[in-house]
Design a protein around this motif. Sequence first.
Motif, PDB file in Angstrom:
ATOM      1  N   PRO A 251      -7.732 -47.851  61.223  1.00 22.35           N
ATOM      2  CA  PRO A 251      -8.124 -49.253  61.148  1.00 22.35           C
ATOM      3  C   PRO A 251      -9.556 -49.394  60.643  1.00 22.35           C
ATOM      4  CG  PRO A 251      -8.162 -48.486  63.420  1.00 22.35           C
ATOM      5  CD  PRO A 251      -7.576 -47.377  62.605  1.00 22.35           C
TER       6      PRO A 251
ATOM      7  N   ARG B  70      -8.619 -59.339  60.639  1.00 24.16           N
ATOM      8  CA  ARG B  70      -8.152 -60.112  61.791  1.00 24.16           C
ATOM      9  C   ARG B  70      -7.646 -61.485  61.376  1.00 24.16           C
ATOM     10  NH1 ARG B  70      -9.312 -57.642  66.770  1.00 24.16           N
ATOM     11  NH2 ARG B  70     -10.985 -56.118  66.580  1.00 24.16           N
TER      12      ARG B  70
ATOM     13  N   ASP C 278      -2.713 -53.996  62.919  1.00 23.78           N
ATOM     14  CA  ASP C 278      -4.004 -54.154  62.254  1.00 23.78           C
ATOM     15  C   ASP C 278      -3.932 -53.670  60.812  1.00 23.78           C
ATOM     16  OD1 ASP C 278      -5.148 -55.133  64.544  1.00 23.78           O
ATOM     17  OD2 ASP C 278      -5.742 -53.153  65.275  1.00 23.78           O
TER      18      ASP C 278
END
Lengths: 589, 461
Positions: free
Chosen positions: B276, A344, B268
């Motif tokens: 992911p 992220r 992602d």
Amino acid sequence: MGRILEINGPLVKLELPETVLGEQVRVGRLGLIGEVIGRDGNTALAQLYEDTAGLRPGEVAEGLGWPLSVELGPGLLGAIFDGVQRPLQAVREQSGDRMARGVAVPSLPRDKRWRFVPDANRHAGGALAGGDVLGTVRETESILHRILTPPLMHGELLELAPEGDYTIEEAIGRVRLADGSIEKLRLFHRWPVRTPRPFKRRDHAVAPLITGQRILDTFYPLLKGGKAAIPGPFGAGKTMLQQQIARWCNAEIVIYVGCGERGNELTDVLEFMPELKDPHTGRPLMERTLLVANTSNMPVVAREASIYVGITLAEYFRDQGLDVVMVADSTSRWAEALREVAGRLGQMPVEEGYPAYLGSRLAAFYERAGRVETLAGAHGSVTLIGAVSPPGGDFSEPVTSHTKEIIQTFWALSKELADARHYPSVDWLESFSGYVGSAAKWWAENVDPNWESARAEALDLLSASEELQRIVNLVGVEALSSEQRWTLEAASLIKEGLLQQSATDEIDSFASPEKQYALLAAMLEIFRQGMKLVKLGAPARRLIQMPVLAQARRWKSQHTSDDIAALKTKIAAIPGEFDKLMLEYEQTA
Amino acid sequence: MKNIEFRTATSAQGGLLVMGGVPGVAAGSRVQVRDHAGRLRSGLVIRCADDAVLVEVFEGTDQLDLERTWVRFLDEPFKLPVSRDILGRIFNGAGLPRDGRPPIISGDRRDVNGEPLNPAARAYPREFIQTGISAIDGMNSLTRGQKLPIFSGGGLPHNRVAAQIVRQAKLLGEESSEFVIVFAAFGASHADARFFQESFAESGVLNKVAMFLNLADEPVIERLLTPRAALTAAEYLAFDLDYHVLVVMTDMTAYAEALREVAVLRGDVPARKGYPGYLYSDLAEIYERAGRIKNRRGSITMIPVLSMPSDDITHPIPDLTGYITEGQIVLGRELANQNVYPPVTVLPSLSRLMKDGVGKNFTREDHPHVASQLFASYAKALEVRGLAAIIGAEELGDADRRYLEFANAFERRFIGQGEDEDRSVYETLNLAWDLLSMLPRDALIRVSEAELAKYHKGVTA
């Protein structure tokens, strides 16, 4: 006071100047807690320990001024905490069966009074250094909790409370620090989890950790203060093995960190631990156990924190001069949490998406294990056992391969053995232990001087049988010579009569070192006696039918560890069994 | 805020819509999108800042423009209205009726994401469920509150096995099932969905089933919502209404693929095979909703069906599932090709909760040992079979030949059974002893001597 700028999963961008990396933040109307992991100009990037759904840009955020810390003091044992040390039982009382967000419950009970007995050698006016023992609290029947001076505190003890009942927040003493300021002492103190607690020096690990599991203690020993890994694909029995270790090992404190694992497994531990007795003290096991639970469905950032919370708790008990075992199940889930946050943050992935710092973080974590001389001069240890869950059972994946370089004892679990319900499914060829030399000294002094050679003989036999098995798989058992067949049979005897151990069988579940050695010696005795006969010309086919072989396979579950004498009688009778056959072949020879 | 429609879309691509200049939008909130033709779509806020809000549109972004797209932020997460009336109904993946009947009206609307259960609130599953299938009851038993997936492959009869479990599952001593059923299909074919519907109808339980269907030709992103909506219904039935709920979900592979599709759109970082890194956590959010809670009567028992891509059990989807669920029932092509039904490959199959749900006080005292012995003997028998394939069965010794016979009988008689054959656990255990009696007593070291004396039917040697 700052505010939220952006929300992206567990990551929140804040307008929060002057905040420090690692600082705790409270975010939004719900008061969600998180940790600052980056700064850029006036903004700070924080990862939150709770689900961010419902947060809005513009809501308030504030820095709390301290890093993620744990509370250390009486009230820890027997408790179950989440990944950031919230007491789950108390949280349940407050917010019900489900994990509500923004619940603020102190880690240690505030209203409970503990009987504090001051240390007889502490007097007002004396010097006080970090780690010094102020006194004791009998927290459970089996554990005397030593109240420690916070590690970084040095000064003059002005006053120490007399024996009496105190809550953890009440002052039990006062100290004048070097700068002249005066601080209160309490039954607990805080420590930041990402900083290892200080000690005087590292000691050599000397004593093996006895787990009562034959394949571990006898073949791949781990020392108190050592580092071990248990890699295994799913269904290989990793959880059972760890529970067996937590249940039977001869440590004084066991810390079980469920990091991203199944909820029901923790329930299982919570339900069965209180019913079980500590084999070494006879007290309920829960009195020496502490659980940190961040199950797989709980927020991922708290999962990353949970193993640091666990290891800090372990170091705290070590500093009291105790032997602590911490089981981390599973370090792979921790690594995945690391990967998720790194992803992220847009950090460059290296292997399988993991960030480049995976190896160094793992190494730094395992280095917190060890046997040390504490600041107060006592000896304590933290033994670290990390489970690894390699994807697809592939040991070459990043987490397993990095871990393998760090640890000393490697208990490799095998899917093939587990499929055949050979438990514990520790693979005797893939596993290793770097502690055999040190363990050998202990076994020689405490159990039997021949331990090391007996162990080596059994392992040789096992690896020889592996070769033979390959031949059998190609051309059948009939192609083997009698000697080879007997070797194969003896190896199978060792596997079934010694290595296989049933966790659910009351007698077999735990084997004392004496019992372990007696069984090992028995199996080897049968092998040697048989080999003697085979060399005289007895066919292996005949030997294999001897009733003693089937009987010996059952001895492990017929004799408790207290009943070694009866086992030894049976072992003494082994030569007699073979002598009967011997007569026949000596005559013909 | 709920009543304002914004027309500030700044970009639309691959199912994602970016809205500019909408301040104070809550993360995870639901949105309603109205396109130029007036059609409504729904979506979810997945990332938000003051200047840009990223919205995932469930029906996709096809035929959207930026100028004539109006977006309403509903300021709440996806919710499912729950009431007793959901039983007997059929919903789509987002929880709206698809059986032509009126929507569920209820003041009780639950966030489909649920909240994680406090581990201290869980009760450990211990009640043995008899499925009537020997390979499961005898060797990989199911308990109430367990999550036990069926690992299968294309063309294998996993649906028939799942349907048989649903028909036959009951507690020992019960006459018939007292379960209610929540059935969720995502990415399933119309034929599969109809198969289950008909199977439920035949056994007369339709009024005890709530179905959530997102079929193969329906929006992919809605698939991410389907199991969550179904489990929200299940949690309500179990923990509010005290029902024992059996949740059947098919196919988890389609779910994971939908997750990958969306993850790629979001940009992602991929971990294994493009999935992911959060696939594990995401699957856990679903599977961990099974279980029991202290002081509540109901329970959620979960049987997810998962087809292993290319029959590969190490593929990320079965692999991560196996790390979360409490075991797995593995179906095998080899047995299926030999016409063995159900083709349960017992060696890689496992039930983690079996140790606490069988034996004395639960089923019969010899059960755990018999199961362990069957595993060991069958593993040995397969070794012998492998050998026989090389050197020929004639070359085998006498003892080995017995094993070969045992393997065949075990597969035909123990694993194999009729699709309507409902064996009691005692029948299963007796059958196991019949088969074990083909082997010499001395070879059976996993069972106790007392059990051998009581149940072994063979000669001594």
